[in-house]
Design a protein around this motif. Structure first.
Motif, PDB file in Angstrom:
ATOM      1  N   LYS A   1       0.849  -1.190   0.000  1.00 14.64           N
ATOM      2  CA  LYS A   1       0.000   0.000   0.000  1.00 14.64           C
ATOM      3  C   LYS A   1       0.879   1.233   0.000  1.00 14.64           C
ATOM      4  N   ILE A   2       0.593   2.166  -0.914  1.00 15.25           N
ATOM      5  CA  ILE A   2       1.399   3.372  -1.081  1.00 15.25           C
ATOM      6  C   ILE A   2       0.474   4.586  -1.000  1.00 15.25           C
ATOM      7  N   ASN A   3       0.834   5.560  -0.203  1.00 17.42           N
ATOM      8  CA  ASN A   3      -0.007   6.742  -0.014  1.00 17.42           C
ATOM      9  C   ASN A   3       0.057   7.675  -1.219  1.00 17.42           C
ATOM     10  N   HIS A   4      -1.086   8.258  -1.548  1.00 13.42           N
ATOM     11  CA  HIS A   4      -1.162   9.287  -2.579  1.00 13.42           C
ATOM     12  C   HIS A   4      -2.383  10.144  -2.284  1.00 13.42           C
ATOM     13  N   ASP A   5      -2.267  11.438  -2.523  1.00 15.46           N
ATOM     14  CA  ASP A   5      -3.364  12.349  -2.188  1.00 15.46           C
ATOM     15  C   ASP A   5      -4.609  12.126  -3.049  1.00 15.46           C
ATOM     16  N   VAL A   6      -4.447  11.634  -4.265  1.00 13.00           N
ATOM     17  CA  VAL A   6      -5.565  11.494  -5.193  1.00 13.00           C
ATOM     18  C   VAL A   6      -5.785  10.040  -5.612  1.00 13.00           C
ATOM     19  N   ILE A   7      -4.713   9.304  -5.815  1.00 13.77           N
ATOM     20  CA  ILE A   7      -4.775   7.941  -6.344  1.00 13.77           C
ATOM     21  C   ILE A   7      -4.703   6.928  -5.206  1.00 13.77           C
ATOM     22  N   THR A   8      -5.541   5.898  -5.275  1.00 13.69           N
ATOM     23  CA  THR A   8      -5.448   4.775  -4.348  1.00 13.69           C
ATOM     24  C   THR A   8      -4.603   3.694  -5.000  1.00 13.69           C
ATOM     25  N   TRP A   9      -3.408   3.476  -4.450  1.00 14.96           N
ATOM     26  CA  TRP A   9      -2.479   2.507  -5.027  1.00 14.96           C
ATOM     27  C   TRP A   9      -2.617   1.143  -4.366  1.00 14.96           C
ATOM     28  N   HIS A  10      -2.497   0.085  -5.184  1.00 12.49           N
ATOM     29  CA  HIS A  10      -2.448  -1.289  -4.704  1.00 12.49           C
ATOM     30  C   HIS A  10      -1.292  -1.982  -5.420  1.00 12.49           C
ATOM     31  N   GLY A  11      -0.440  -2.660  -4.673  1.00  4.44           N
ATOM     32  CA  GLY A  11       0.682  -3.361  -5.286  1.00  4.44           C
ATOM     33  C   GLY A  11       0.789  -4.784  -4.789  1.00  4.44           C
ATOM     34  N   LEU A  12       1.408  -5.630  -5.612  1.00  6.05           N
ATOM     35  CA  LEU A  12       1.726  -7.001  -5.227  1.00  6.05           C
ATOM     36  C   LEU A  12       3.180  -7.280  -5.573  1.00  6.05           C
ATOM     37  N   LEU A  13       3.837  -8.030  -4.706  1.00 11.22           N
ATOM     38  CA  LEU A  13       5.198  -8.480  -4.957  1.00 11.22           C
ATOM     39  C   LEU A  13       5.268  -9.968  -4.644  1.00 11.22           C
ATOM     40  N   MET A  14       5.743 -10.752  -5.604  1.00  9.95           N
ATOM     41  CA  MET A  14       5.862 -12.182  -5.392  1.00  9.95           C
ATOM     42  C   MET A  14       7.205 -12.513  -4.732  1.00  9.95           C
ATOM     43  N   PRO A  15       7.206 -13.380  -3.691  1.00 12.74           N
ATOM     44  CA  PRO A  15       8.474 -13.803  -3.106  1.00 12.74           C
ATOM     45  C   PRO A  15       9.224 -14.735  -4.035  1.00 12.74           C
TER      46      PRO A  15
END
Length: 211
Positions: free
Chosen positions: A193-207
């Protein structure tokens, strides 16, 4: 103001250029870098019920961002059928926005108008404007991905991660405050999860697999 027009094969929307720059920059970090997998060598855009989404993945990372577009009425949401912008063309768009003077960027807008397999991108900063014509990728559909975010948090004693992939999340546009990593298992995706004032970010990282 974010607007939408639609007639048969034509669709269009407009949003402010600074938001568009961030929204196109973030997912591109996770896109497959080569044309050997053309469906993944793209940034994918769609809008439904007034939410504009941009997403990309290289199978090891996935990043998608959502931004709310203004509705013309309480009962009408902005919709835009999914499109796949080749990564090279996505870079052309972001480069054109970055080329604007700082003062112009604050008031500039970016418009997307699709007619069939052709996307016209217009960057308007007051006097004149920049137009880019892009041939959209129309082969395989982007794979479903929302289900990958459903895992419950679990305690994990250790994980093997690719440091380069991990560091790449630092390039996603942010308003600060660090990044939140949620672990869902020793061989399962890590949510970011990454903060942004306008955009809601979602990320995935595979181990990585344990050697």
């Amino acid at each position: 103001m974010d607007t939408i027009t639609r007639a048969d094969t034509l669709q269009g929307l407009t949003l402010d250029a600074s938001t568009a720059l961030d929204l196109l920059t973030g997912p591109a970090i996770a896109a497959h870098s080569k044309a050997d997998l053309p469906a993944l060598n793209c940034v994918n855009l769609s809008a439904s019920s007034g939410i504009l989404t941009a997403v990309a993945t290289d199978r090891y990372r996935l990043i998608y961002g959502e931004v709310t577009l203004e509705r013309e009425s309480e009962s009408e949401g902005v919709n835009f059928d999914p499109i796949s912008i080749p990564l090279a063309d996505n870079k052309r768009i972001t480069a054109a926005i970055k080329a604007l003077p700082k003062a112009a960027l604050s008031r500039a807008t970016l418009s997307l108008n699709r007619a069939g397999d052709i996307l016209t991108v217009t960057i308007n900063a007051g006097e004149g404007g920049t137009n880019l014509v892009i041939n959209l990728y129309t082969g395989q559909n982007f794979p479903p991905y929302k289900q990958l975010f459903n895992g419950e948090p679990v305690p994990v004693s250790e994980l093997r991660l690719d440091a380069a992939y991990l560091a790449s999340f630092d390039k996603v546009p942010t308003s600060g405050g660090g990044q939140l990593f949620t672990f869902t298992g020793d061989r399962k995706p890590i949510r970011v999860k990454i903060n942004h004032d306008v955009i809601t970010w979602h990320g995935l990282l595979m181990p990585m697999r344990t050697i």
